[in-house]
Motif scaffolding. Structure first.
Motif, PDB file in Angstrom:
ATOM      1  N   THR A 183     -12.135 -12.043  16.973  1.00 36.21           N
ATOM      2  CA  THR A 183     -11.216 -11.576  15.929  1.00 36.21           C
ATOM      3  C   THR A 183     -11.914 -11.104  14.656  1.00 36.21           C
ATOM      4  N   GLY A 184     -13.220 -11.326  14.554  1.00 38.16           N
ATOM      5  CA  GLY A 184     -13.938 -10.898  13.354  1.00 38.16           C
ATOM      6  C   GLY A 184     -15.372 -10.545  13.668  1.00 38.16           C
ATOM      7  N   LEU A 185     -15.903  -9.530  12.973  1.00 34.60           N
ATOM      8  CA  LEU A 185     -17.271  -9.068  13.196  1.00 34.60           C
ATOM      9  C   LEU A 185     -17.981  -8.886  11.859  1.00 34.60           C
ATOM     10  N   GLY A 186     -19.254  -9.274  11.812  1.00 37.03           N
ATOM     11  CA  GLY A 186     -20.061  -9.062  10.620  1.00 37.03           C
ATOM     12  C   GLY A 186     -21.508  -8.856  10.998  1.00 37.03           C
ATOM     13  N   ALA A 187     -22.214  -8.005  10.269  1.00 36.71           N
ATOM     14  CA  ALA A 187     -23.615  -7.730  10.610  1.00 36.71           C
ATOM     15  C   ALA A 187     -24.370  -7.153   9.426  1.00 36.71           C
ATOM     16  N   THR A 188     -25.651  -7.444   9.385  1.00 35.23           N
ATOM     17  CA  THR A 188     -26.581  -6.724   8.520  1.00 35.23           C
ATOM     18  C   THR A 188     -27.799  -6.414   9.374  1.00 35.23           C
ATOM     19  N   THR A 189     -28.132  -5.147   9.515  1.00 37.45           N
ATOM     20  CA  THR A 189     -29.104  -4.687  10.495  1.00 37.45           C
ATOM     21  C   THR A 189     -29.989  -3.591   9.915  1.00 37.45           C
ATOM     22  N   PRO A 190     -31.000  -3.175  10.674  1.00 44.80           N
ATOM     23  CA  PRO A 190     -31.842  -2.069  10.213  1.00 44.80           C
ATOM     24  C   PRO A 190     -31.137  -0.715  10.177  1.00 44.80           C
ATOM     25  N   ILE A 191     -29.969  -0.592  10.822  1.00 45.88           N
ATOM     26  CA  ILE A 191     -29.266   0.696  10.796  1.00 45.88           C
ATOM     27  C   ILE A 191     -27.873   0.578  10.176  1.00 45.88           C
ATOM     28  N   GLY A 192     -27.691  -0.457   9.371  1.00 45.93           N
ATOM     29  CA  GLY A 192     -26.415  -0.603   8.685  1.00 45.93           C
ATOM     30  C   GLY A 192     -26.255  -1.986   8.104  1.00 45.93           C
ATOM     31  N   GLY A 193     -25.826  -2.052   6.840  1.00 43.88           N
ATOM     32  CA  GLY A 193     -25.640  -3.332   6.181  1.00 43.88           C
ATOM     33  C   GLY A 193     -24.281  -3.950   6.388  1.00 43.88           C
ATOM     34  N   ASP A 194     -23.421  -3.292   7.164  1.00 43.90           N
ATOM     35  CA  ASP A 194     -22.114  -3.840   7.529  1.00 43.90           C
ATOM     36  C   ASP A 194     -21.747  -3.269   8.899  1.00 43.90           C
ATOM     37  N   VAL A 195     -20.705  -3.805   9.497  1.00 38.46           N
ATOM     38  CA  VAL A 195     -20.366  -3.407  10.867  1.00 38.46           C
ATOM     39  C   VAL A 195     -19.948  -1.938  10.978  1.00 38.46           C
ATOM     40  N   PRO A 196     -19.069  -1.413  10.099  1.00 38.70           N
ATOM     41  CA  PRO A 196     -18.705   0.004  10.242  1.00 38.70           C
ATOM     42  C   PRO A 196     -19.906   0.948  10.201  1.00 38.70           C
ATOM     43  N   THR A 197     -20.845   0.707   9.293  1.00 37.19           N
ATOM     44  CA  THR A 197     -22.032   1.560   9.200  1.00 37.19           C
ATOM     45  C   THR A 197     -22.926   1.365  10.414  1.00 37.19           C
ATOM     46  N   PHE A 198     -23.113   0.124  10.819  1.00 35.30           N
ATOM     47  CA  PHE A 198     -23.914  -0.206  12.004  1.00 35.30           C
ATOM     48  C   PHE A 198     -23.371   0.512  13.234  1.00 35.30           C
ATOM     49  N   TRP A 199     -22.074   0.444  13.440  1.00 33.35           N
ATOM     50  CA  TRP A 199     -21.447   1.070  14.607  1.00 33.35           C
ATOM     51  C   TRP A 199     -21.568   2.588  14.558  1.00 33.35           C
ATOM     52  N   ALA A 200     -21.290   3.168  13.403  1.00 38.43           N
ATOM     53  CA  ALA A 200     -21.374   4.626  13.263  1.00 38.43           C
ATOM     54  C   ALA A 200     -22.789   5.125  13.544  1.00 38.43           C
ATOM     55  N   ASN A 201     -23.791   4.419  13.040  1.00 38.24           N
ATOM     56  CA  ASN A 201     -25.168   4.849  13.258  1.00 38.24           C
ATOM     57  C   ASN A 201     -25.640   4.605  14.683  1.00 38.24           C
ATOM     58  N   ALA A 202     -25.092   3.565  15.326  1.00 36.93           N
ATOM     59  CA  ALA A 202     -25.432   3.322  16.738  1.00 36.93           C
ATOM     60  C   ALA A 202     -24.911   4.446  17.627  1.00 36.93           C
ATOM     61  N   LEU A 203     -23.781   5.033  17.259  1.00 36.32           N
ATOM     62  CA  LEU A 203     -23.240   6.160  18.017  1.00 36.32           C
ATOM     63  C   LEU A 203     -24.012   7.447  17.736  1.00 36.32           C
ATOM     64  N   LYS A 204     -24.570   7.562  16.530  1.00 38.81           N
ATOM     65  CA  LYS A 204     -25.331   8.754  16.162  1.00 38.81           C
ATOM     66  C   LYS A 204     -26.752   8.743  16.711  1.00 38.81           C
ATOM     67  N   GLY A 205     -27.291   7.550  16.967  1.00 44.14           N
ATOM     68  CA  GLY A 205     -28.672   7.455  17.410  1.00 44.14           C
ATOM     69  C   GLY A 205     -29.658   7.426  16.258  1.00 44.14           C
ATOM     70  N   VAL A 206     -29.343   6.637  15.237  1.00 45.45           N
ATOM     71  CA  VAL A 206     -30.199   6.523  14.058  1.00 45.45           C
ATOM     72  C   VAL A 206     -31.275   5.460  14.304  1.00 45.45           C
ATOM     73  N   SER A 207     -32.505   5.755  13.923  1.00 38.48           N
ATOM     74  CA  SER A 207     -33.577   4.771  14.036  1.00 38.48           C
ATOM     75  C   SER A 207     -33.761   4.032  12.735  1.00 38.48           C
ATOM     76  N   GLY A 208     -33.945   2.712  12.836  1.00 39.75           N
ATOM     77  CA  GLY A 208     -34.200   1.895  11.651  1.00 39.75           C
ATOM     78  C   GLY A 208     -35.665   1.603  11.437  1.00 39.75           C
ATOM     79  N   ALA A 209     -36.537   2.125  12.278  1.00 39.04           N
ATOM     80  CA  ALA A 209     -37.970   1.848  12.171  1.00 39.04           C
ATOM     81  C   ALA A 209     -38.614   2.717  11.093  1.00 39.04           C
ATOM     82  N   ALA A 210     -39.538   2.132  10.335  1.00 42.02           N
ATOM     83  CA  ALA A 210     -40.230   2.874   9.287  1.00 42.02           C
ATOM     84  C   ALA A 210     -41.524   2.161   8.928  1.00 42.02           C
ATOM     85  N   THR A 211     -42.440   2.883   8.338  1.00 43.77           N
ATOM     86  CA  THR A 211     -43.677   2.288   7.845  1.00 43.77           C
ATOM     87  C   THR A 211     -43.359   1.270   6.764  1.00 43.77           C
ATOM     88  N   MET A 212     -43.969   0.099   6.842  1.00 45.77           N
ATOM     89  CA  MET A 212     -43.703  -0.965   5.872  1.00 45.77           C
ATOM     90  C   MET A 212     -44.417  -0.673   4.554  1.00 45.77           C
TER      91      MET A 212
END
Length: 414
Positions: free
Chosen positions: A8-37
């Motif tokens: 009934t509830g979803l929450g996330a902070t990830t390399p491709i989105g700091g919330d679930v709507p952004t995370f989901w949208a970027n997962a459908l687009k094929g966005v990479s969260g990898a970068a030089t540190m």
């Protein structure tokens, strides 16, 4: 009578989105969260791998300074994700029986930043300068404890520590709590904050990390013949798992049902998976059997798919053994190609993607798959999001970890 568990509830902070709507949208687009540190310690320690998949939105931008100071980075990430999931579920401000609210949380490593920073402080500045909160911040159950305190969960605050299977194994714990009647609501998830020089150096030493320093976004390549290791990631994912009866009584919106989950162990090697995928096969069969689902009903798999030369093939063999020829019709997403490998939190964020896939009928894309390994002939979603069949959609999330841990969760769309 066995109780039904629903999400009934979803929450996330990830390399491709700091919330679930952004995370989901970027997962459908094929966005990479990898970068030089961009950390001084990368050059200081002359690390052989100079990139990772770090949070898209640092926790310092979300939490107060006081909260951040009293929590390990992993617990900070757990807190961010849990607050979003709680609000998303509609439970914020609701009257609930806190004696029937539990936490089931996972991690692979725990508070590694706190532990190693504390050790540095002791060596360089002496025992009087070690922070009093060091132990509660570094302990692996720190996140579960912090969430139980914040949300008033008194039906137990359980912690699963099973390496990269922890996030999915926590779902099995949540399912058992709901089905057994020990809880009505479970705040379930996992967090990992291991982008630190020691884990980076250690994973690199065991040849587990990709060394594509010149092209981080193309480094995670599940199933590709040129895959050379995983990309270390960080983040957290949290779900509110609830009994169907409890959810209906309060008129909650339901994303999906958690209809099955199972764990097994390889008893084969401390890091390498059993080469025939036999342990994973047992977990898959047990999860489907517990869900009351025929293999032919599965339409989607969010695969573990770390992008390691030895790790990807056994999962295919396990899926083939369980799903047979039907596997050709199953859409497979390997989303670590985008997020990197969040270790213990990987199963948590990938289960969120699996829930949204069956809810919306859309499977996220796999990126960087240019030359698919002929030994792994899966029907992988690339380029554009995959369309799942209408009706009763069933999907699997697989997670496998060092120590021979295998965990599988089964979801049905609502």
């Amino acid at each position: 009578m066995t109780r039904t568990a629903v999400i009934t509830g979803l929450g996330a902070t990830t390399p491709i989105g700091g919330d679930v709507p952004t995370f989901w949208a970027n997962a459908l687009k094929g966005v990479s969260g990898a970068a030089t540190m961009e950390h001084d310690w990368v050059e200081q320690y002359d690390l052989p791998v100079t990139f990772a998949a770090e949070l898209a939105v640092p926790t310092a931008e979300v939490l107060s300074r006081v909260e951040a100071k009293r929590q390990d980075p992993g617990t900070q990430m757990a807190t961010v994700a849990a607050r979003e999931a709680w609000k998303d579920s509609g439970l914020e401000g609701a009257e609930i029986d806190h004696d029937r609210l539990a936490v089931a949380f996972g991690t692979g490593i725990g508070g590694v930043w706190t532990l190693l920073d504390g050790w540095d402080t002791l060596r360089e500045r002496g025992p009087r300068r070690v922070l009093p909160m060091t132990v509660p911040m570094l302990m692996p159950n720190g996140a579960a404890g912090a969430l139980s305190l914040e949300f008033g969960a008194r039906a137990g605050a359980r912690t699963v520590v099973s390496a990269c299977a922890a996030g999915t194994e926590a779902l099995e714990t949540a399912l058992l709590l709901i089905r057994s009647g020990q809880a009505d609501v479970v705040l379930c998830g996992a967090a990992e904050a291991a982008v630190h020089p020691l884990p980076m150096a250690a994973f690199a030493a065991m040849q587990a990390l990709s060394k594509r320093n010149d092209d981080p976004q193309a480094a995670s390549r599940p199933y590709d013949v040129d895959r050379d290791g995983f990309v270390l990631g960080e983040g957290a994912g949290v779900m509110v798992v609830e009994s169907e009866e409890h959810a209906k009584a309060r008129g909650a919106r339901v994303y999906a049902e958690l209809i099955g989950a199972a764990v097994s162990s390889d008893a084969h090697h401390i890091t390498a998976p059993e080469p025939e995928g036999l342990g994973a096969t047992r977990a898959l069969r047990s999860a489907l059997r517990g869900a009351g689902v025929d293999p032919s009903q599965v339409s989607h798999v969010n695969a573990h798919a770390t992008s390691t030369p030895k790790g990807d093939a056994p999962e295919y063999l396990a899926l083939k053994a369980v799903l047979g020829d039907h596997l050709d019709d199953v859409l497979v997403s390997a989303t670590k190609s985008q997020t990197g490998h969040l270790l213990g939190a990987s199963g948590a964020i990938e289960s969120i993607l699996t829930v949204l896939a069956v809810h919306h009928g859309t499977a996220p894309v796999t990126i960087n798959l240019e030359h698919q390994d002929p030994e792994i002939p899966l029907n992988v979603v690339t380029g554009e999001p995959g369309r799942l069949p209408a009706g009763d959609r069933v999907a699997l999330n697989n997670s496998f970890g060092f120590g021979g841990h295998n965990a599988v969760a089964v979801f049905r769309g609502v």
